[in-house]
Motif scaffolding. Structure first.
Motif, PDB file in Angstrom:
ATOM      1  N   UNK A   8      41.695  -2.445  14.071  1.00 54.50           N
ATOM      2  CA  UNK A   8      41.836  -3.326  12.912  1.00 54.50           C
ATOM      3  C   UNK A   8      42.418  -2.627  11.685  1.00 54.50           C
ATOM      4  N   UNK A   9      42.543  -1.310  11.721  1.00 53.18           N
ATOM      5  CA  UNK A   9      43.059  -0.571  10.569  1.00 53.18           C
ATOM      6  C   UNK A   9      44.568  -0.747  10.448  1.00 53.18           C
ATOM      7  N   UNK A  10      45.089  -0.737   9.218  1.00 54.00           N
ATOM      8  CA  UNK A  10      46.542  -0.736   9.030  1.00 54.00           C
ATOM      9  C   UNK A  10      47.124   0.571   9.588  1.00 54.00           C
ATOM     10  N   UNK A  11      48.389   0.550   9.937  1.00 54.55           N
ATOM     11  CA  UNK A  11      49.036   1.713  10.539  1.00 54.55           C
ATOM     12  C   UNK A  11      48.926   2.944   9.638  1.00 54.55           C
ATOM     13  N   UNK A  12      49.139   2.779   8.355  1.00 54.66           N
ATOM     14  CA  UNK A  12      49.069   3.922   7.436  1.00 54.66           C
ATOM     15  C   UNK A  12      47.686   4.566   7.473  1.00 54.66           C
ATOM     16  N   UNK A  13      46.647   3.752   7.548  1.00 55.60           N
ATOM     17  CA  UNK A  13      45.280   4.295   7.602  1.00 55.60           C
ATOM     18  C   UNK A  13      45.031   4.981   8.942  1.00 55.60           C
ATOM     19  N   UNK A  14      45.586   4.442  10.015  1.00 53.84           N
ATOM     20  CA  UNK A  14      45.461   5.093  11.327  1.00 53.84           C
ATOM     21  C   UNK A  14      46.105   6.472  11.295  1.00 53.84           C
ATOM     22  N   UNK A  15      47.272   6.570  10.643  1.00 55.62           N
ATOM     23  CA  UNK A  15      47.931   7.872  10.535  1.00 55.62           C
ATOM     24  C   UNK A  15      47.099   8.860   9.734  1.00 55.62           C
ATOM     25  N   UNK A  16      46.511   8.401   8.639  1.00 55.86           N
ATOM     26  CA  UNK A  16      45.647   9.287   7.839  1.00 55.86           C
ATOM     27  C   UNK A  16      44.443   9.739   8.659  1.00 55.86           C
ATOM     28  N   UNK A  17      43.874   8.828   9.427  1.00 58.03           N
ATOM     29  CA  UNK A  17      42.738   9.156  10.287  1.00 58.03           C
ATOM     30  C   UNK A  17      43.148  10.171  11.352  1.00 58.03           C
ATOM     31  N   UNK A  18      44.329   9.970  11.929  1.00 56.37           N
ATOM     32  CA  UNK A  18      44.824  10.889  12.947  1.00 56.37           C
ATOM     33  C   UNK A  18      45.046  12.278  12.358  1.00 56.37           C
ATOM     34  N   UNK A  19      45.604  12.347  11.154  1.00 56.80           N
ATOM     35  CA  UNK A  19      45.812  13.639  10.502  1.00 56.80           C
ATOM     36  C   UNK A  19      44.483  14.340  10.248  1.00 56.80           C
ATOM     37  N   UNK A  20      43.483  13.592   9.798  1.00 61.83           N
ATOM     38  CA  UNK A  20      42.168  14.185   9.540  1.00 61.83           C
ATOM     39  C   UNK A  20      41.549  14.687  10.838  1.00 61.83           C
ATOM     40  N   UNK A  21      41.696  13.918  11.911  1.00 57.24           N
ATOM     41  CA  UNK A  21      41.169  14.334  13.208  1.00 57.24           C
ATOM     42  C   UNK A  21      41.887  15.583  13.693  1.00 57.24           C
ATOM     43  N   UNK A  22      43.209  15.600  13.539  1.00 56.80           N
ATOM     44  CA  UNK A  22      43.975  16.779  13.958  1.00 56.80           C
ATOM     45  C   UNK A  22      43.548  18.016  13.173  1.00 56.80           C
ATOM     46  N   UNK A  23      43.360  17.882  11.875  1.00 52.45           N
ATOM     47  CA  UNK A  23      42.904  19.010  11.054  1.00 52.45           C
ATOM     48  C   UNK A  23      41.559  19.523  11.542  1.00 52.45           C
ATOM     49  N   UNK A  24      40.647  18.597  11.864  1.00 51.93           N
ATOM     50  CA  UNK A  24      39.319  18.993  12.342  1.00 51.93           C
ATOM     51  C   UNK A  24      39.421  19.701  13.693  1.00 51.93           C
ATOM     52  N   UNK A  25      40.270  19.182  14.583  1.00 51.86           N
ATOM     53  CA  UNK A  25      40.446  19.824  15.890  1.00 51.86           C
ATOM     54  C   UNK A  25      41.114  21.188  15.752  1.00 51.86           C
ATOM     55  N   UNK A  26      42.084  21.293  14.866  1.00 49.80           N
ATOM     56  CA  UNK A  26      42.783  22.559  14.669  1.00 49.80           C
ATOM     57  C   UNK A  26      41.832  23.650  14.196  1.00 49.80           C
ATOM     58  N   UNK A  27      40.847  23.272  13.411  1.00 54.01           N
ATOM     59  CA  UNK A  27      39.875  24.250  12.909  1.00 54.01           C
ATOM     60  C   UNK A  27      39.029  24.817  14.044  1.00 54.01           C
ATOM     61  N   UNK A  28      38.969  24.100  15.177  1.00 59.14           N
ATOM     62  CA  UNK A  28      38.178  24.550  16.322  1.00 59.14           C
ATOM     63  C   UNK A  28      39.075  24.878  17.522  1.00 59.14           C
ATOM     64  N   UNK A  29      40.309  25.256  17.275  1.00 59.26           N
ATOM     65  CA  UNK A  29      41.286  25.479  18.339  1.00 59.26           C
ATOM     66  C   UNK A  29      40.836  26.523  19.351  1.00 59.26           C
ATOM     67  N   UNK A  30      40.101  27.522  18.913  1.00 56.40           N
ATOM     68  CA  UNK A  30      39.673  28.587  19.819  1.00 56.40           C
ATOM     69  C   UNK A  30      38.768  28.044  20.922  1.00 56.40           C
ATOM     70  N   UNK A  31      38.098  26.941  20.662  1.00 61.22           N
ATOM     71  CA  UNK A  31      37.146  26.377  21.616  1.00 61.22           C
ATOM     72  C   UNK A  31      37.810  25.447  22.631  1.00 61.22           C
ATOM     73  N   UNK A  32      39.071  25.114  22.422  1.00 61.91           N
ATOM     74  CA  UNK A  32      39.757  24.165  23.302  1.00 61.91           C
ATOM     75  C   UNK A  32      40.304  24.880  24.537  1.00 61.91           C
ATOM     76  N   UNK A  33      40.093  24.283  25.694  1.00 58.40           N
ATOM     77  CA  UNK A  33      40.647  24.817  26.935  1.00 58.40           C
ATOM     78  C   UNK A  33      42.060  24.267  27.111  1.00 58.40           C
ATOM     79  N   UNK A  34      43.010  25.153  27.340  1.00 60.35           N
ATOM     80  CA  UNK A  34      44.399  24.746  27.522  1.00 60.35           C
ATOM     81  C   UNK A  34      44.721  24.799  29.016  1.00 60.35           C
ATOM     82  N   UNK A  35      45.133  23.660  29.601  1.00 62.01           N
ATOM     83  CA  UNK A  35      45.460  23.661  31.032  1.00 62.01           C
ATOM     84  C   UNK A  35      46.688  24.522  31.330  1.00 62.01           C
ATOM     85  N   UNK A  36      46.779  25.027  32.550  1.00 63.83           N
ATOM     86  CA  UNK A  36      47.882  25.911  32.951  1.00 63.83           C
ATOM     87  C   UNK A  36      49.239  25.238  32.768  1.00 63.83           C
TER      88      UNK A  36
END
Length: 73
Positions: A8-36
């Motif tokens: 239900x969110x407008x596209x601009x708000x979805x993009x802001x949410x995605x950026x915030x999520x990406x920033x949060x994930x990037x802060x924990x990058x060391x914990x992410x498993x990267x497939x071969x």
């Protein structure tokens, strides 16, 4: 944590949410498993980047282009 209906969110708000999520994930990058297969794709792209055959766009320009497309839609 607040529950929201993302659909239900407008596209601009979805993009802001995605950026915030990406920033949060990037802060924990060391914990992410990267497939071969992902490592292989990245290695290939780095080879093309080093060889000058991989097209690149600075993030600030790419983000502006995306935002302009969203505004035009």
């Amino acid at each position: 944590m607040t529950t929201i209906n993302i659909a239900e969110l407008p596209v601009a708000e979805k993009l802001r949410l995605m950026e915030a999520l990406w920033d949060a994930l990037s802060a924990q990058a060391e914990q992410a498993a990267v497939p071969a297969w992902h490592r292989e794709v990245l290695a290939q792209r780095l080879q093309r980047l080093d060889g000058g055959t991989e097209p690149v766009t600075p993030w600030t320009q790419a983000k502006e282009r995306i935002r302009a497309q969203v505004r035009a839609a």
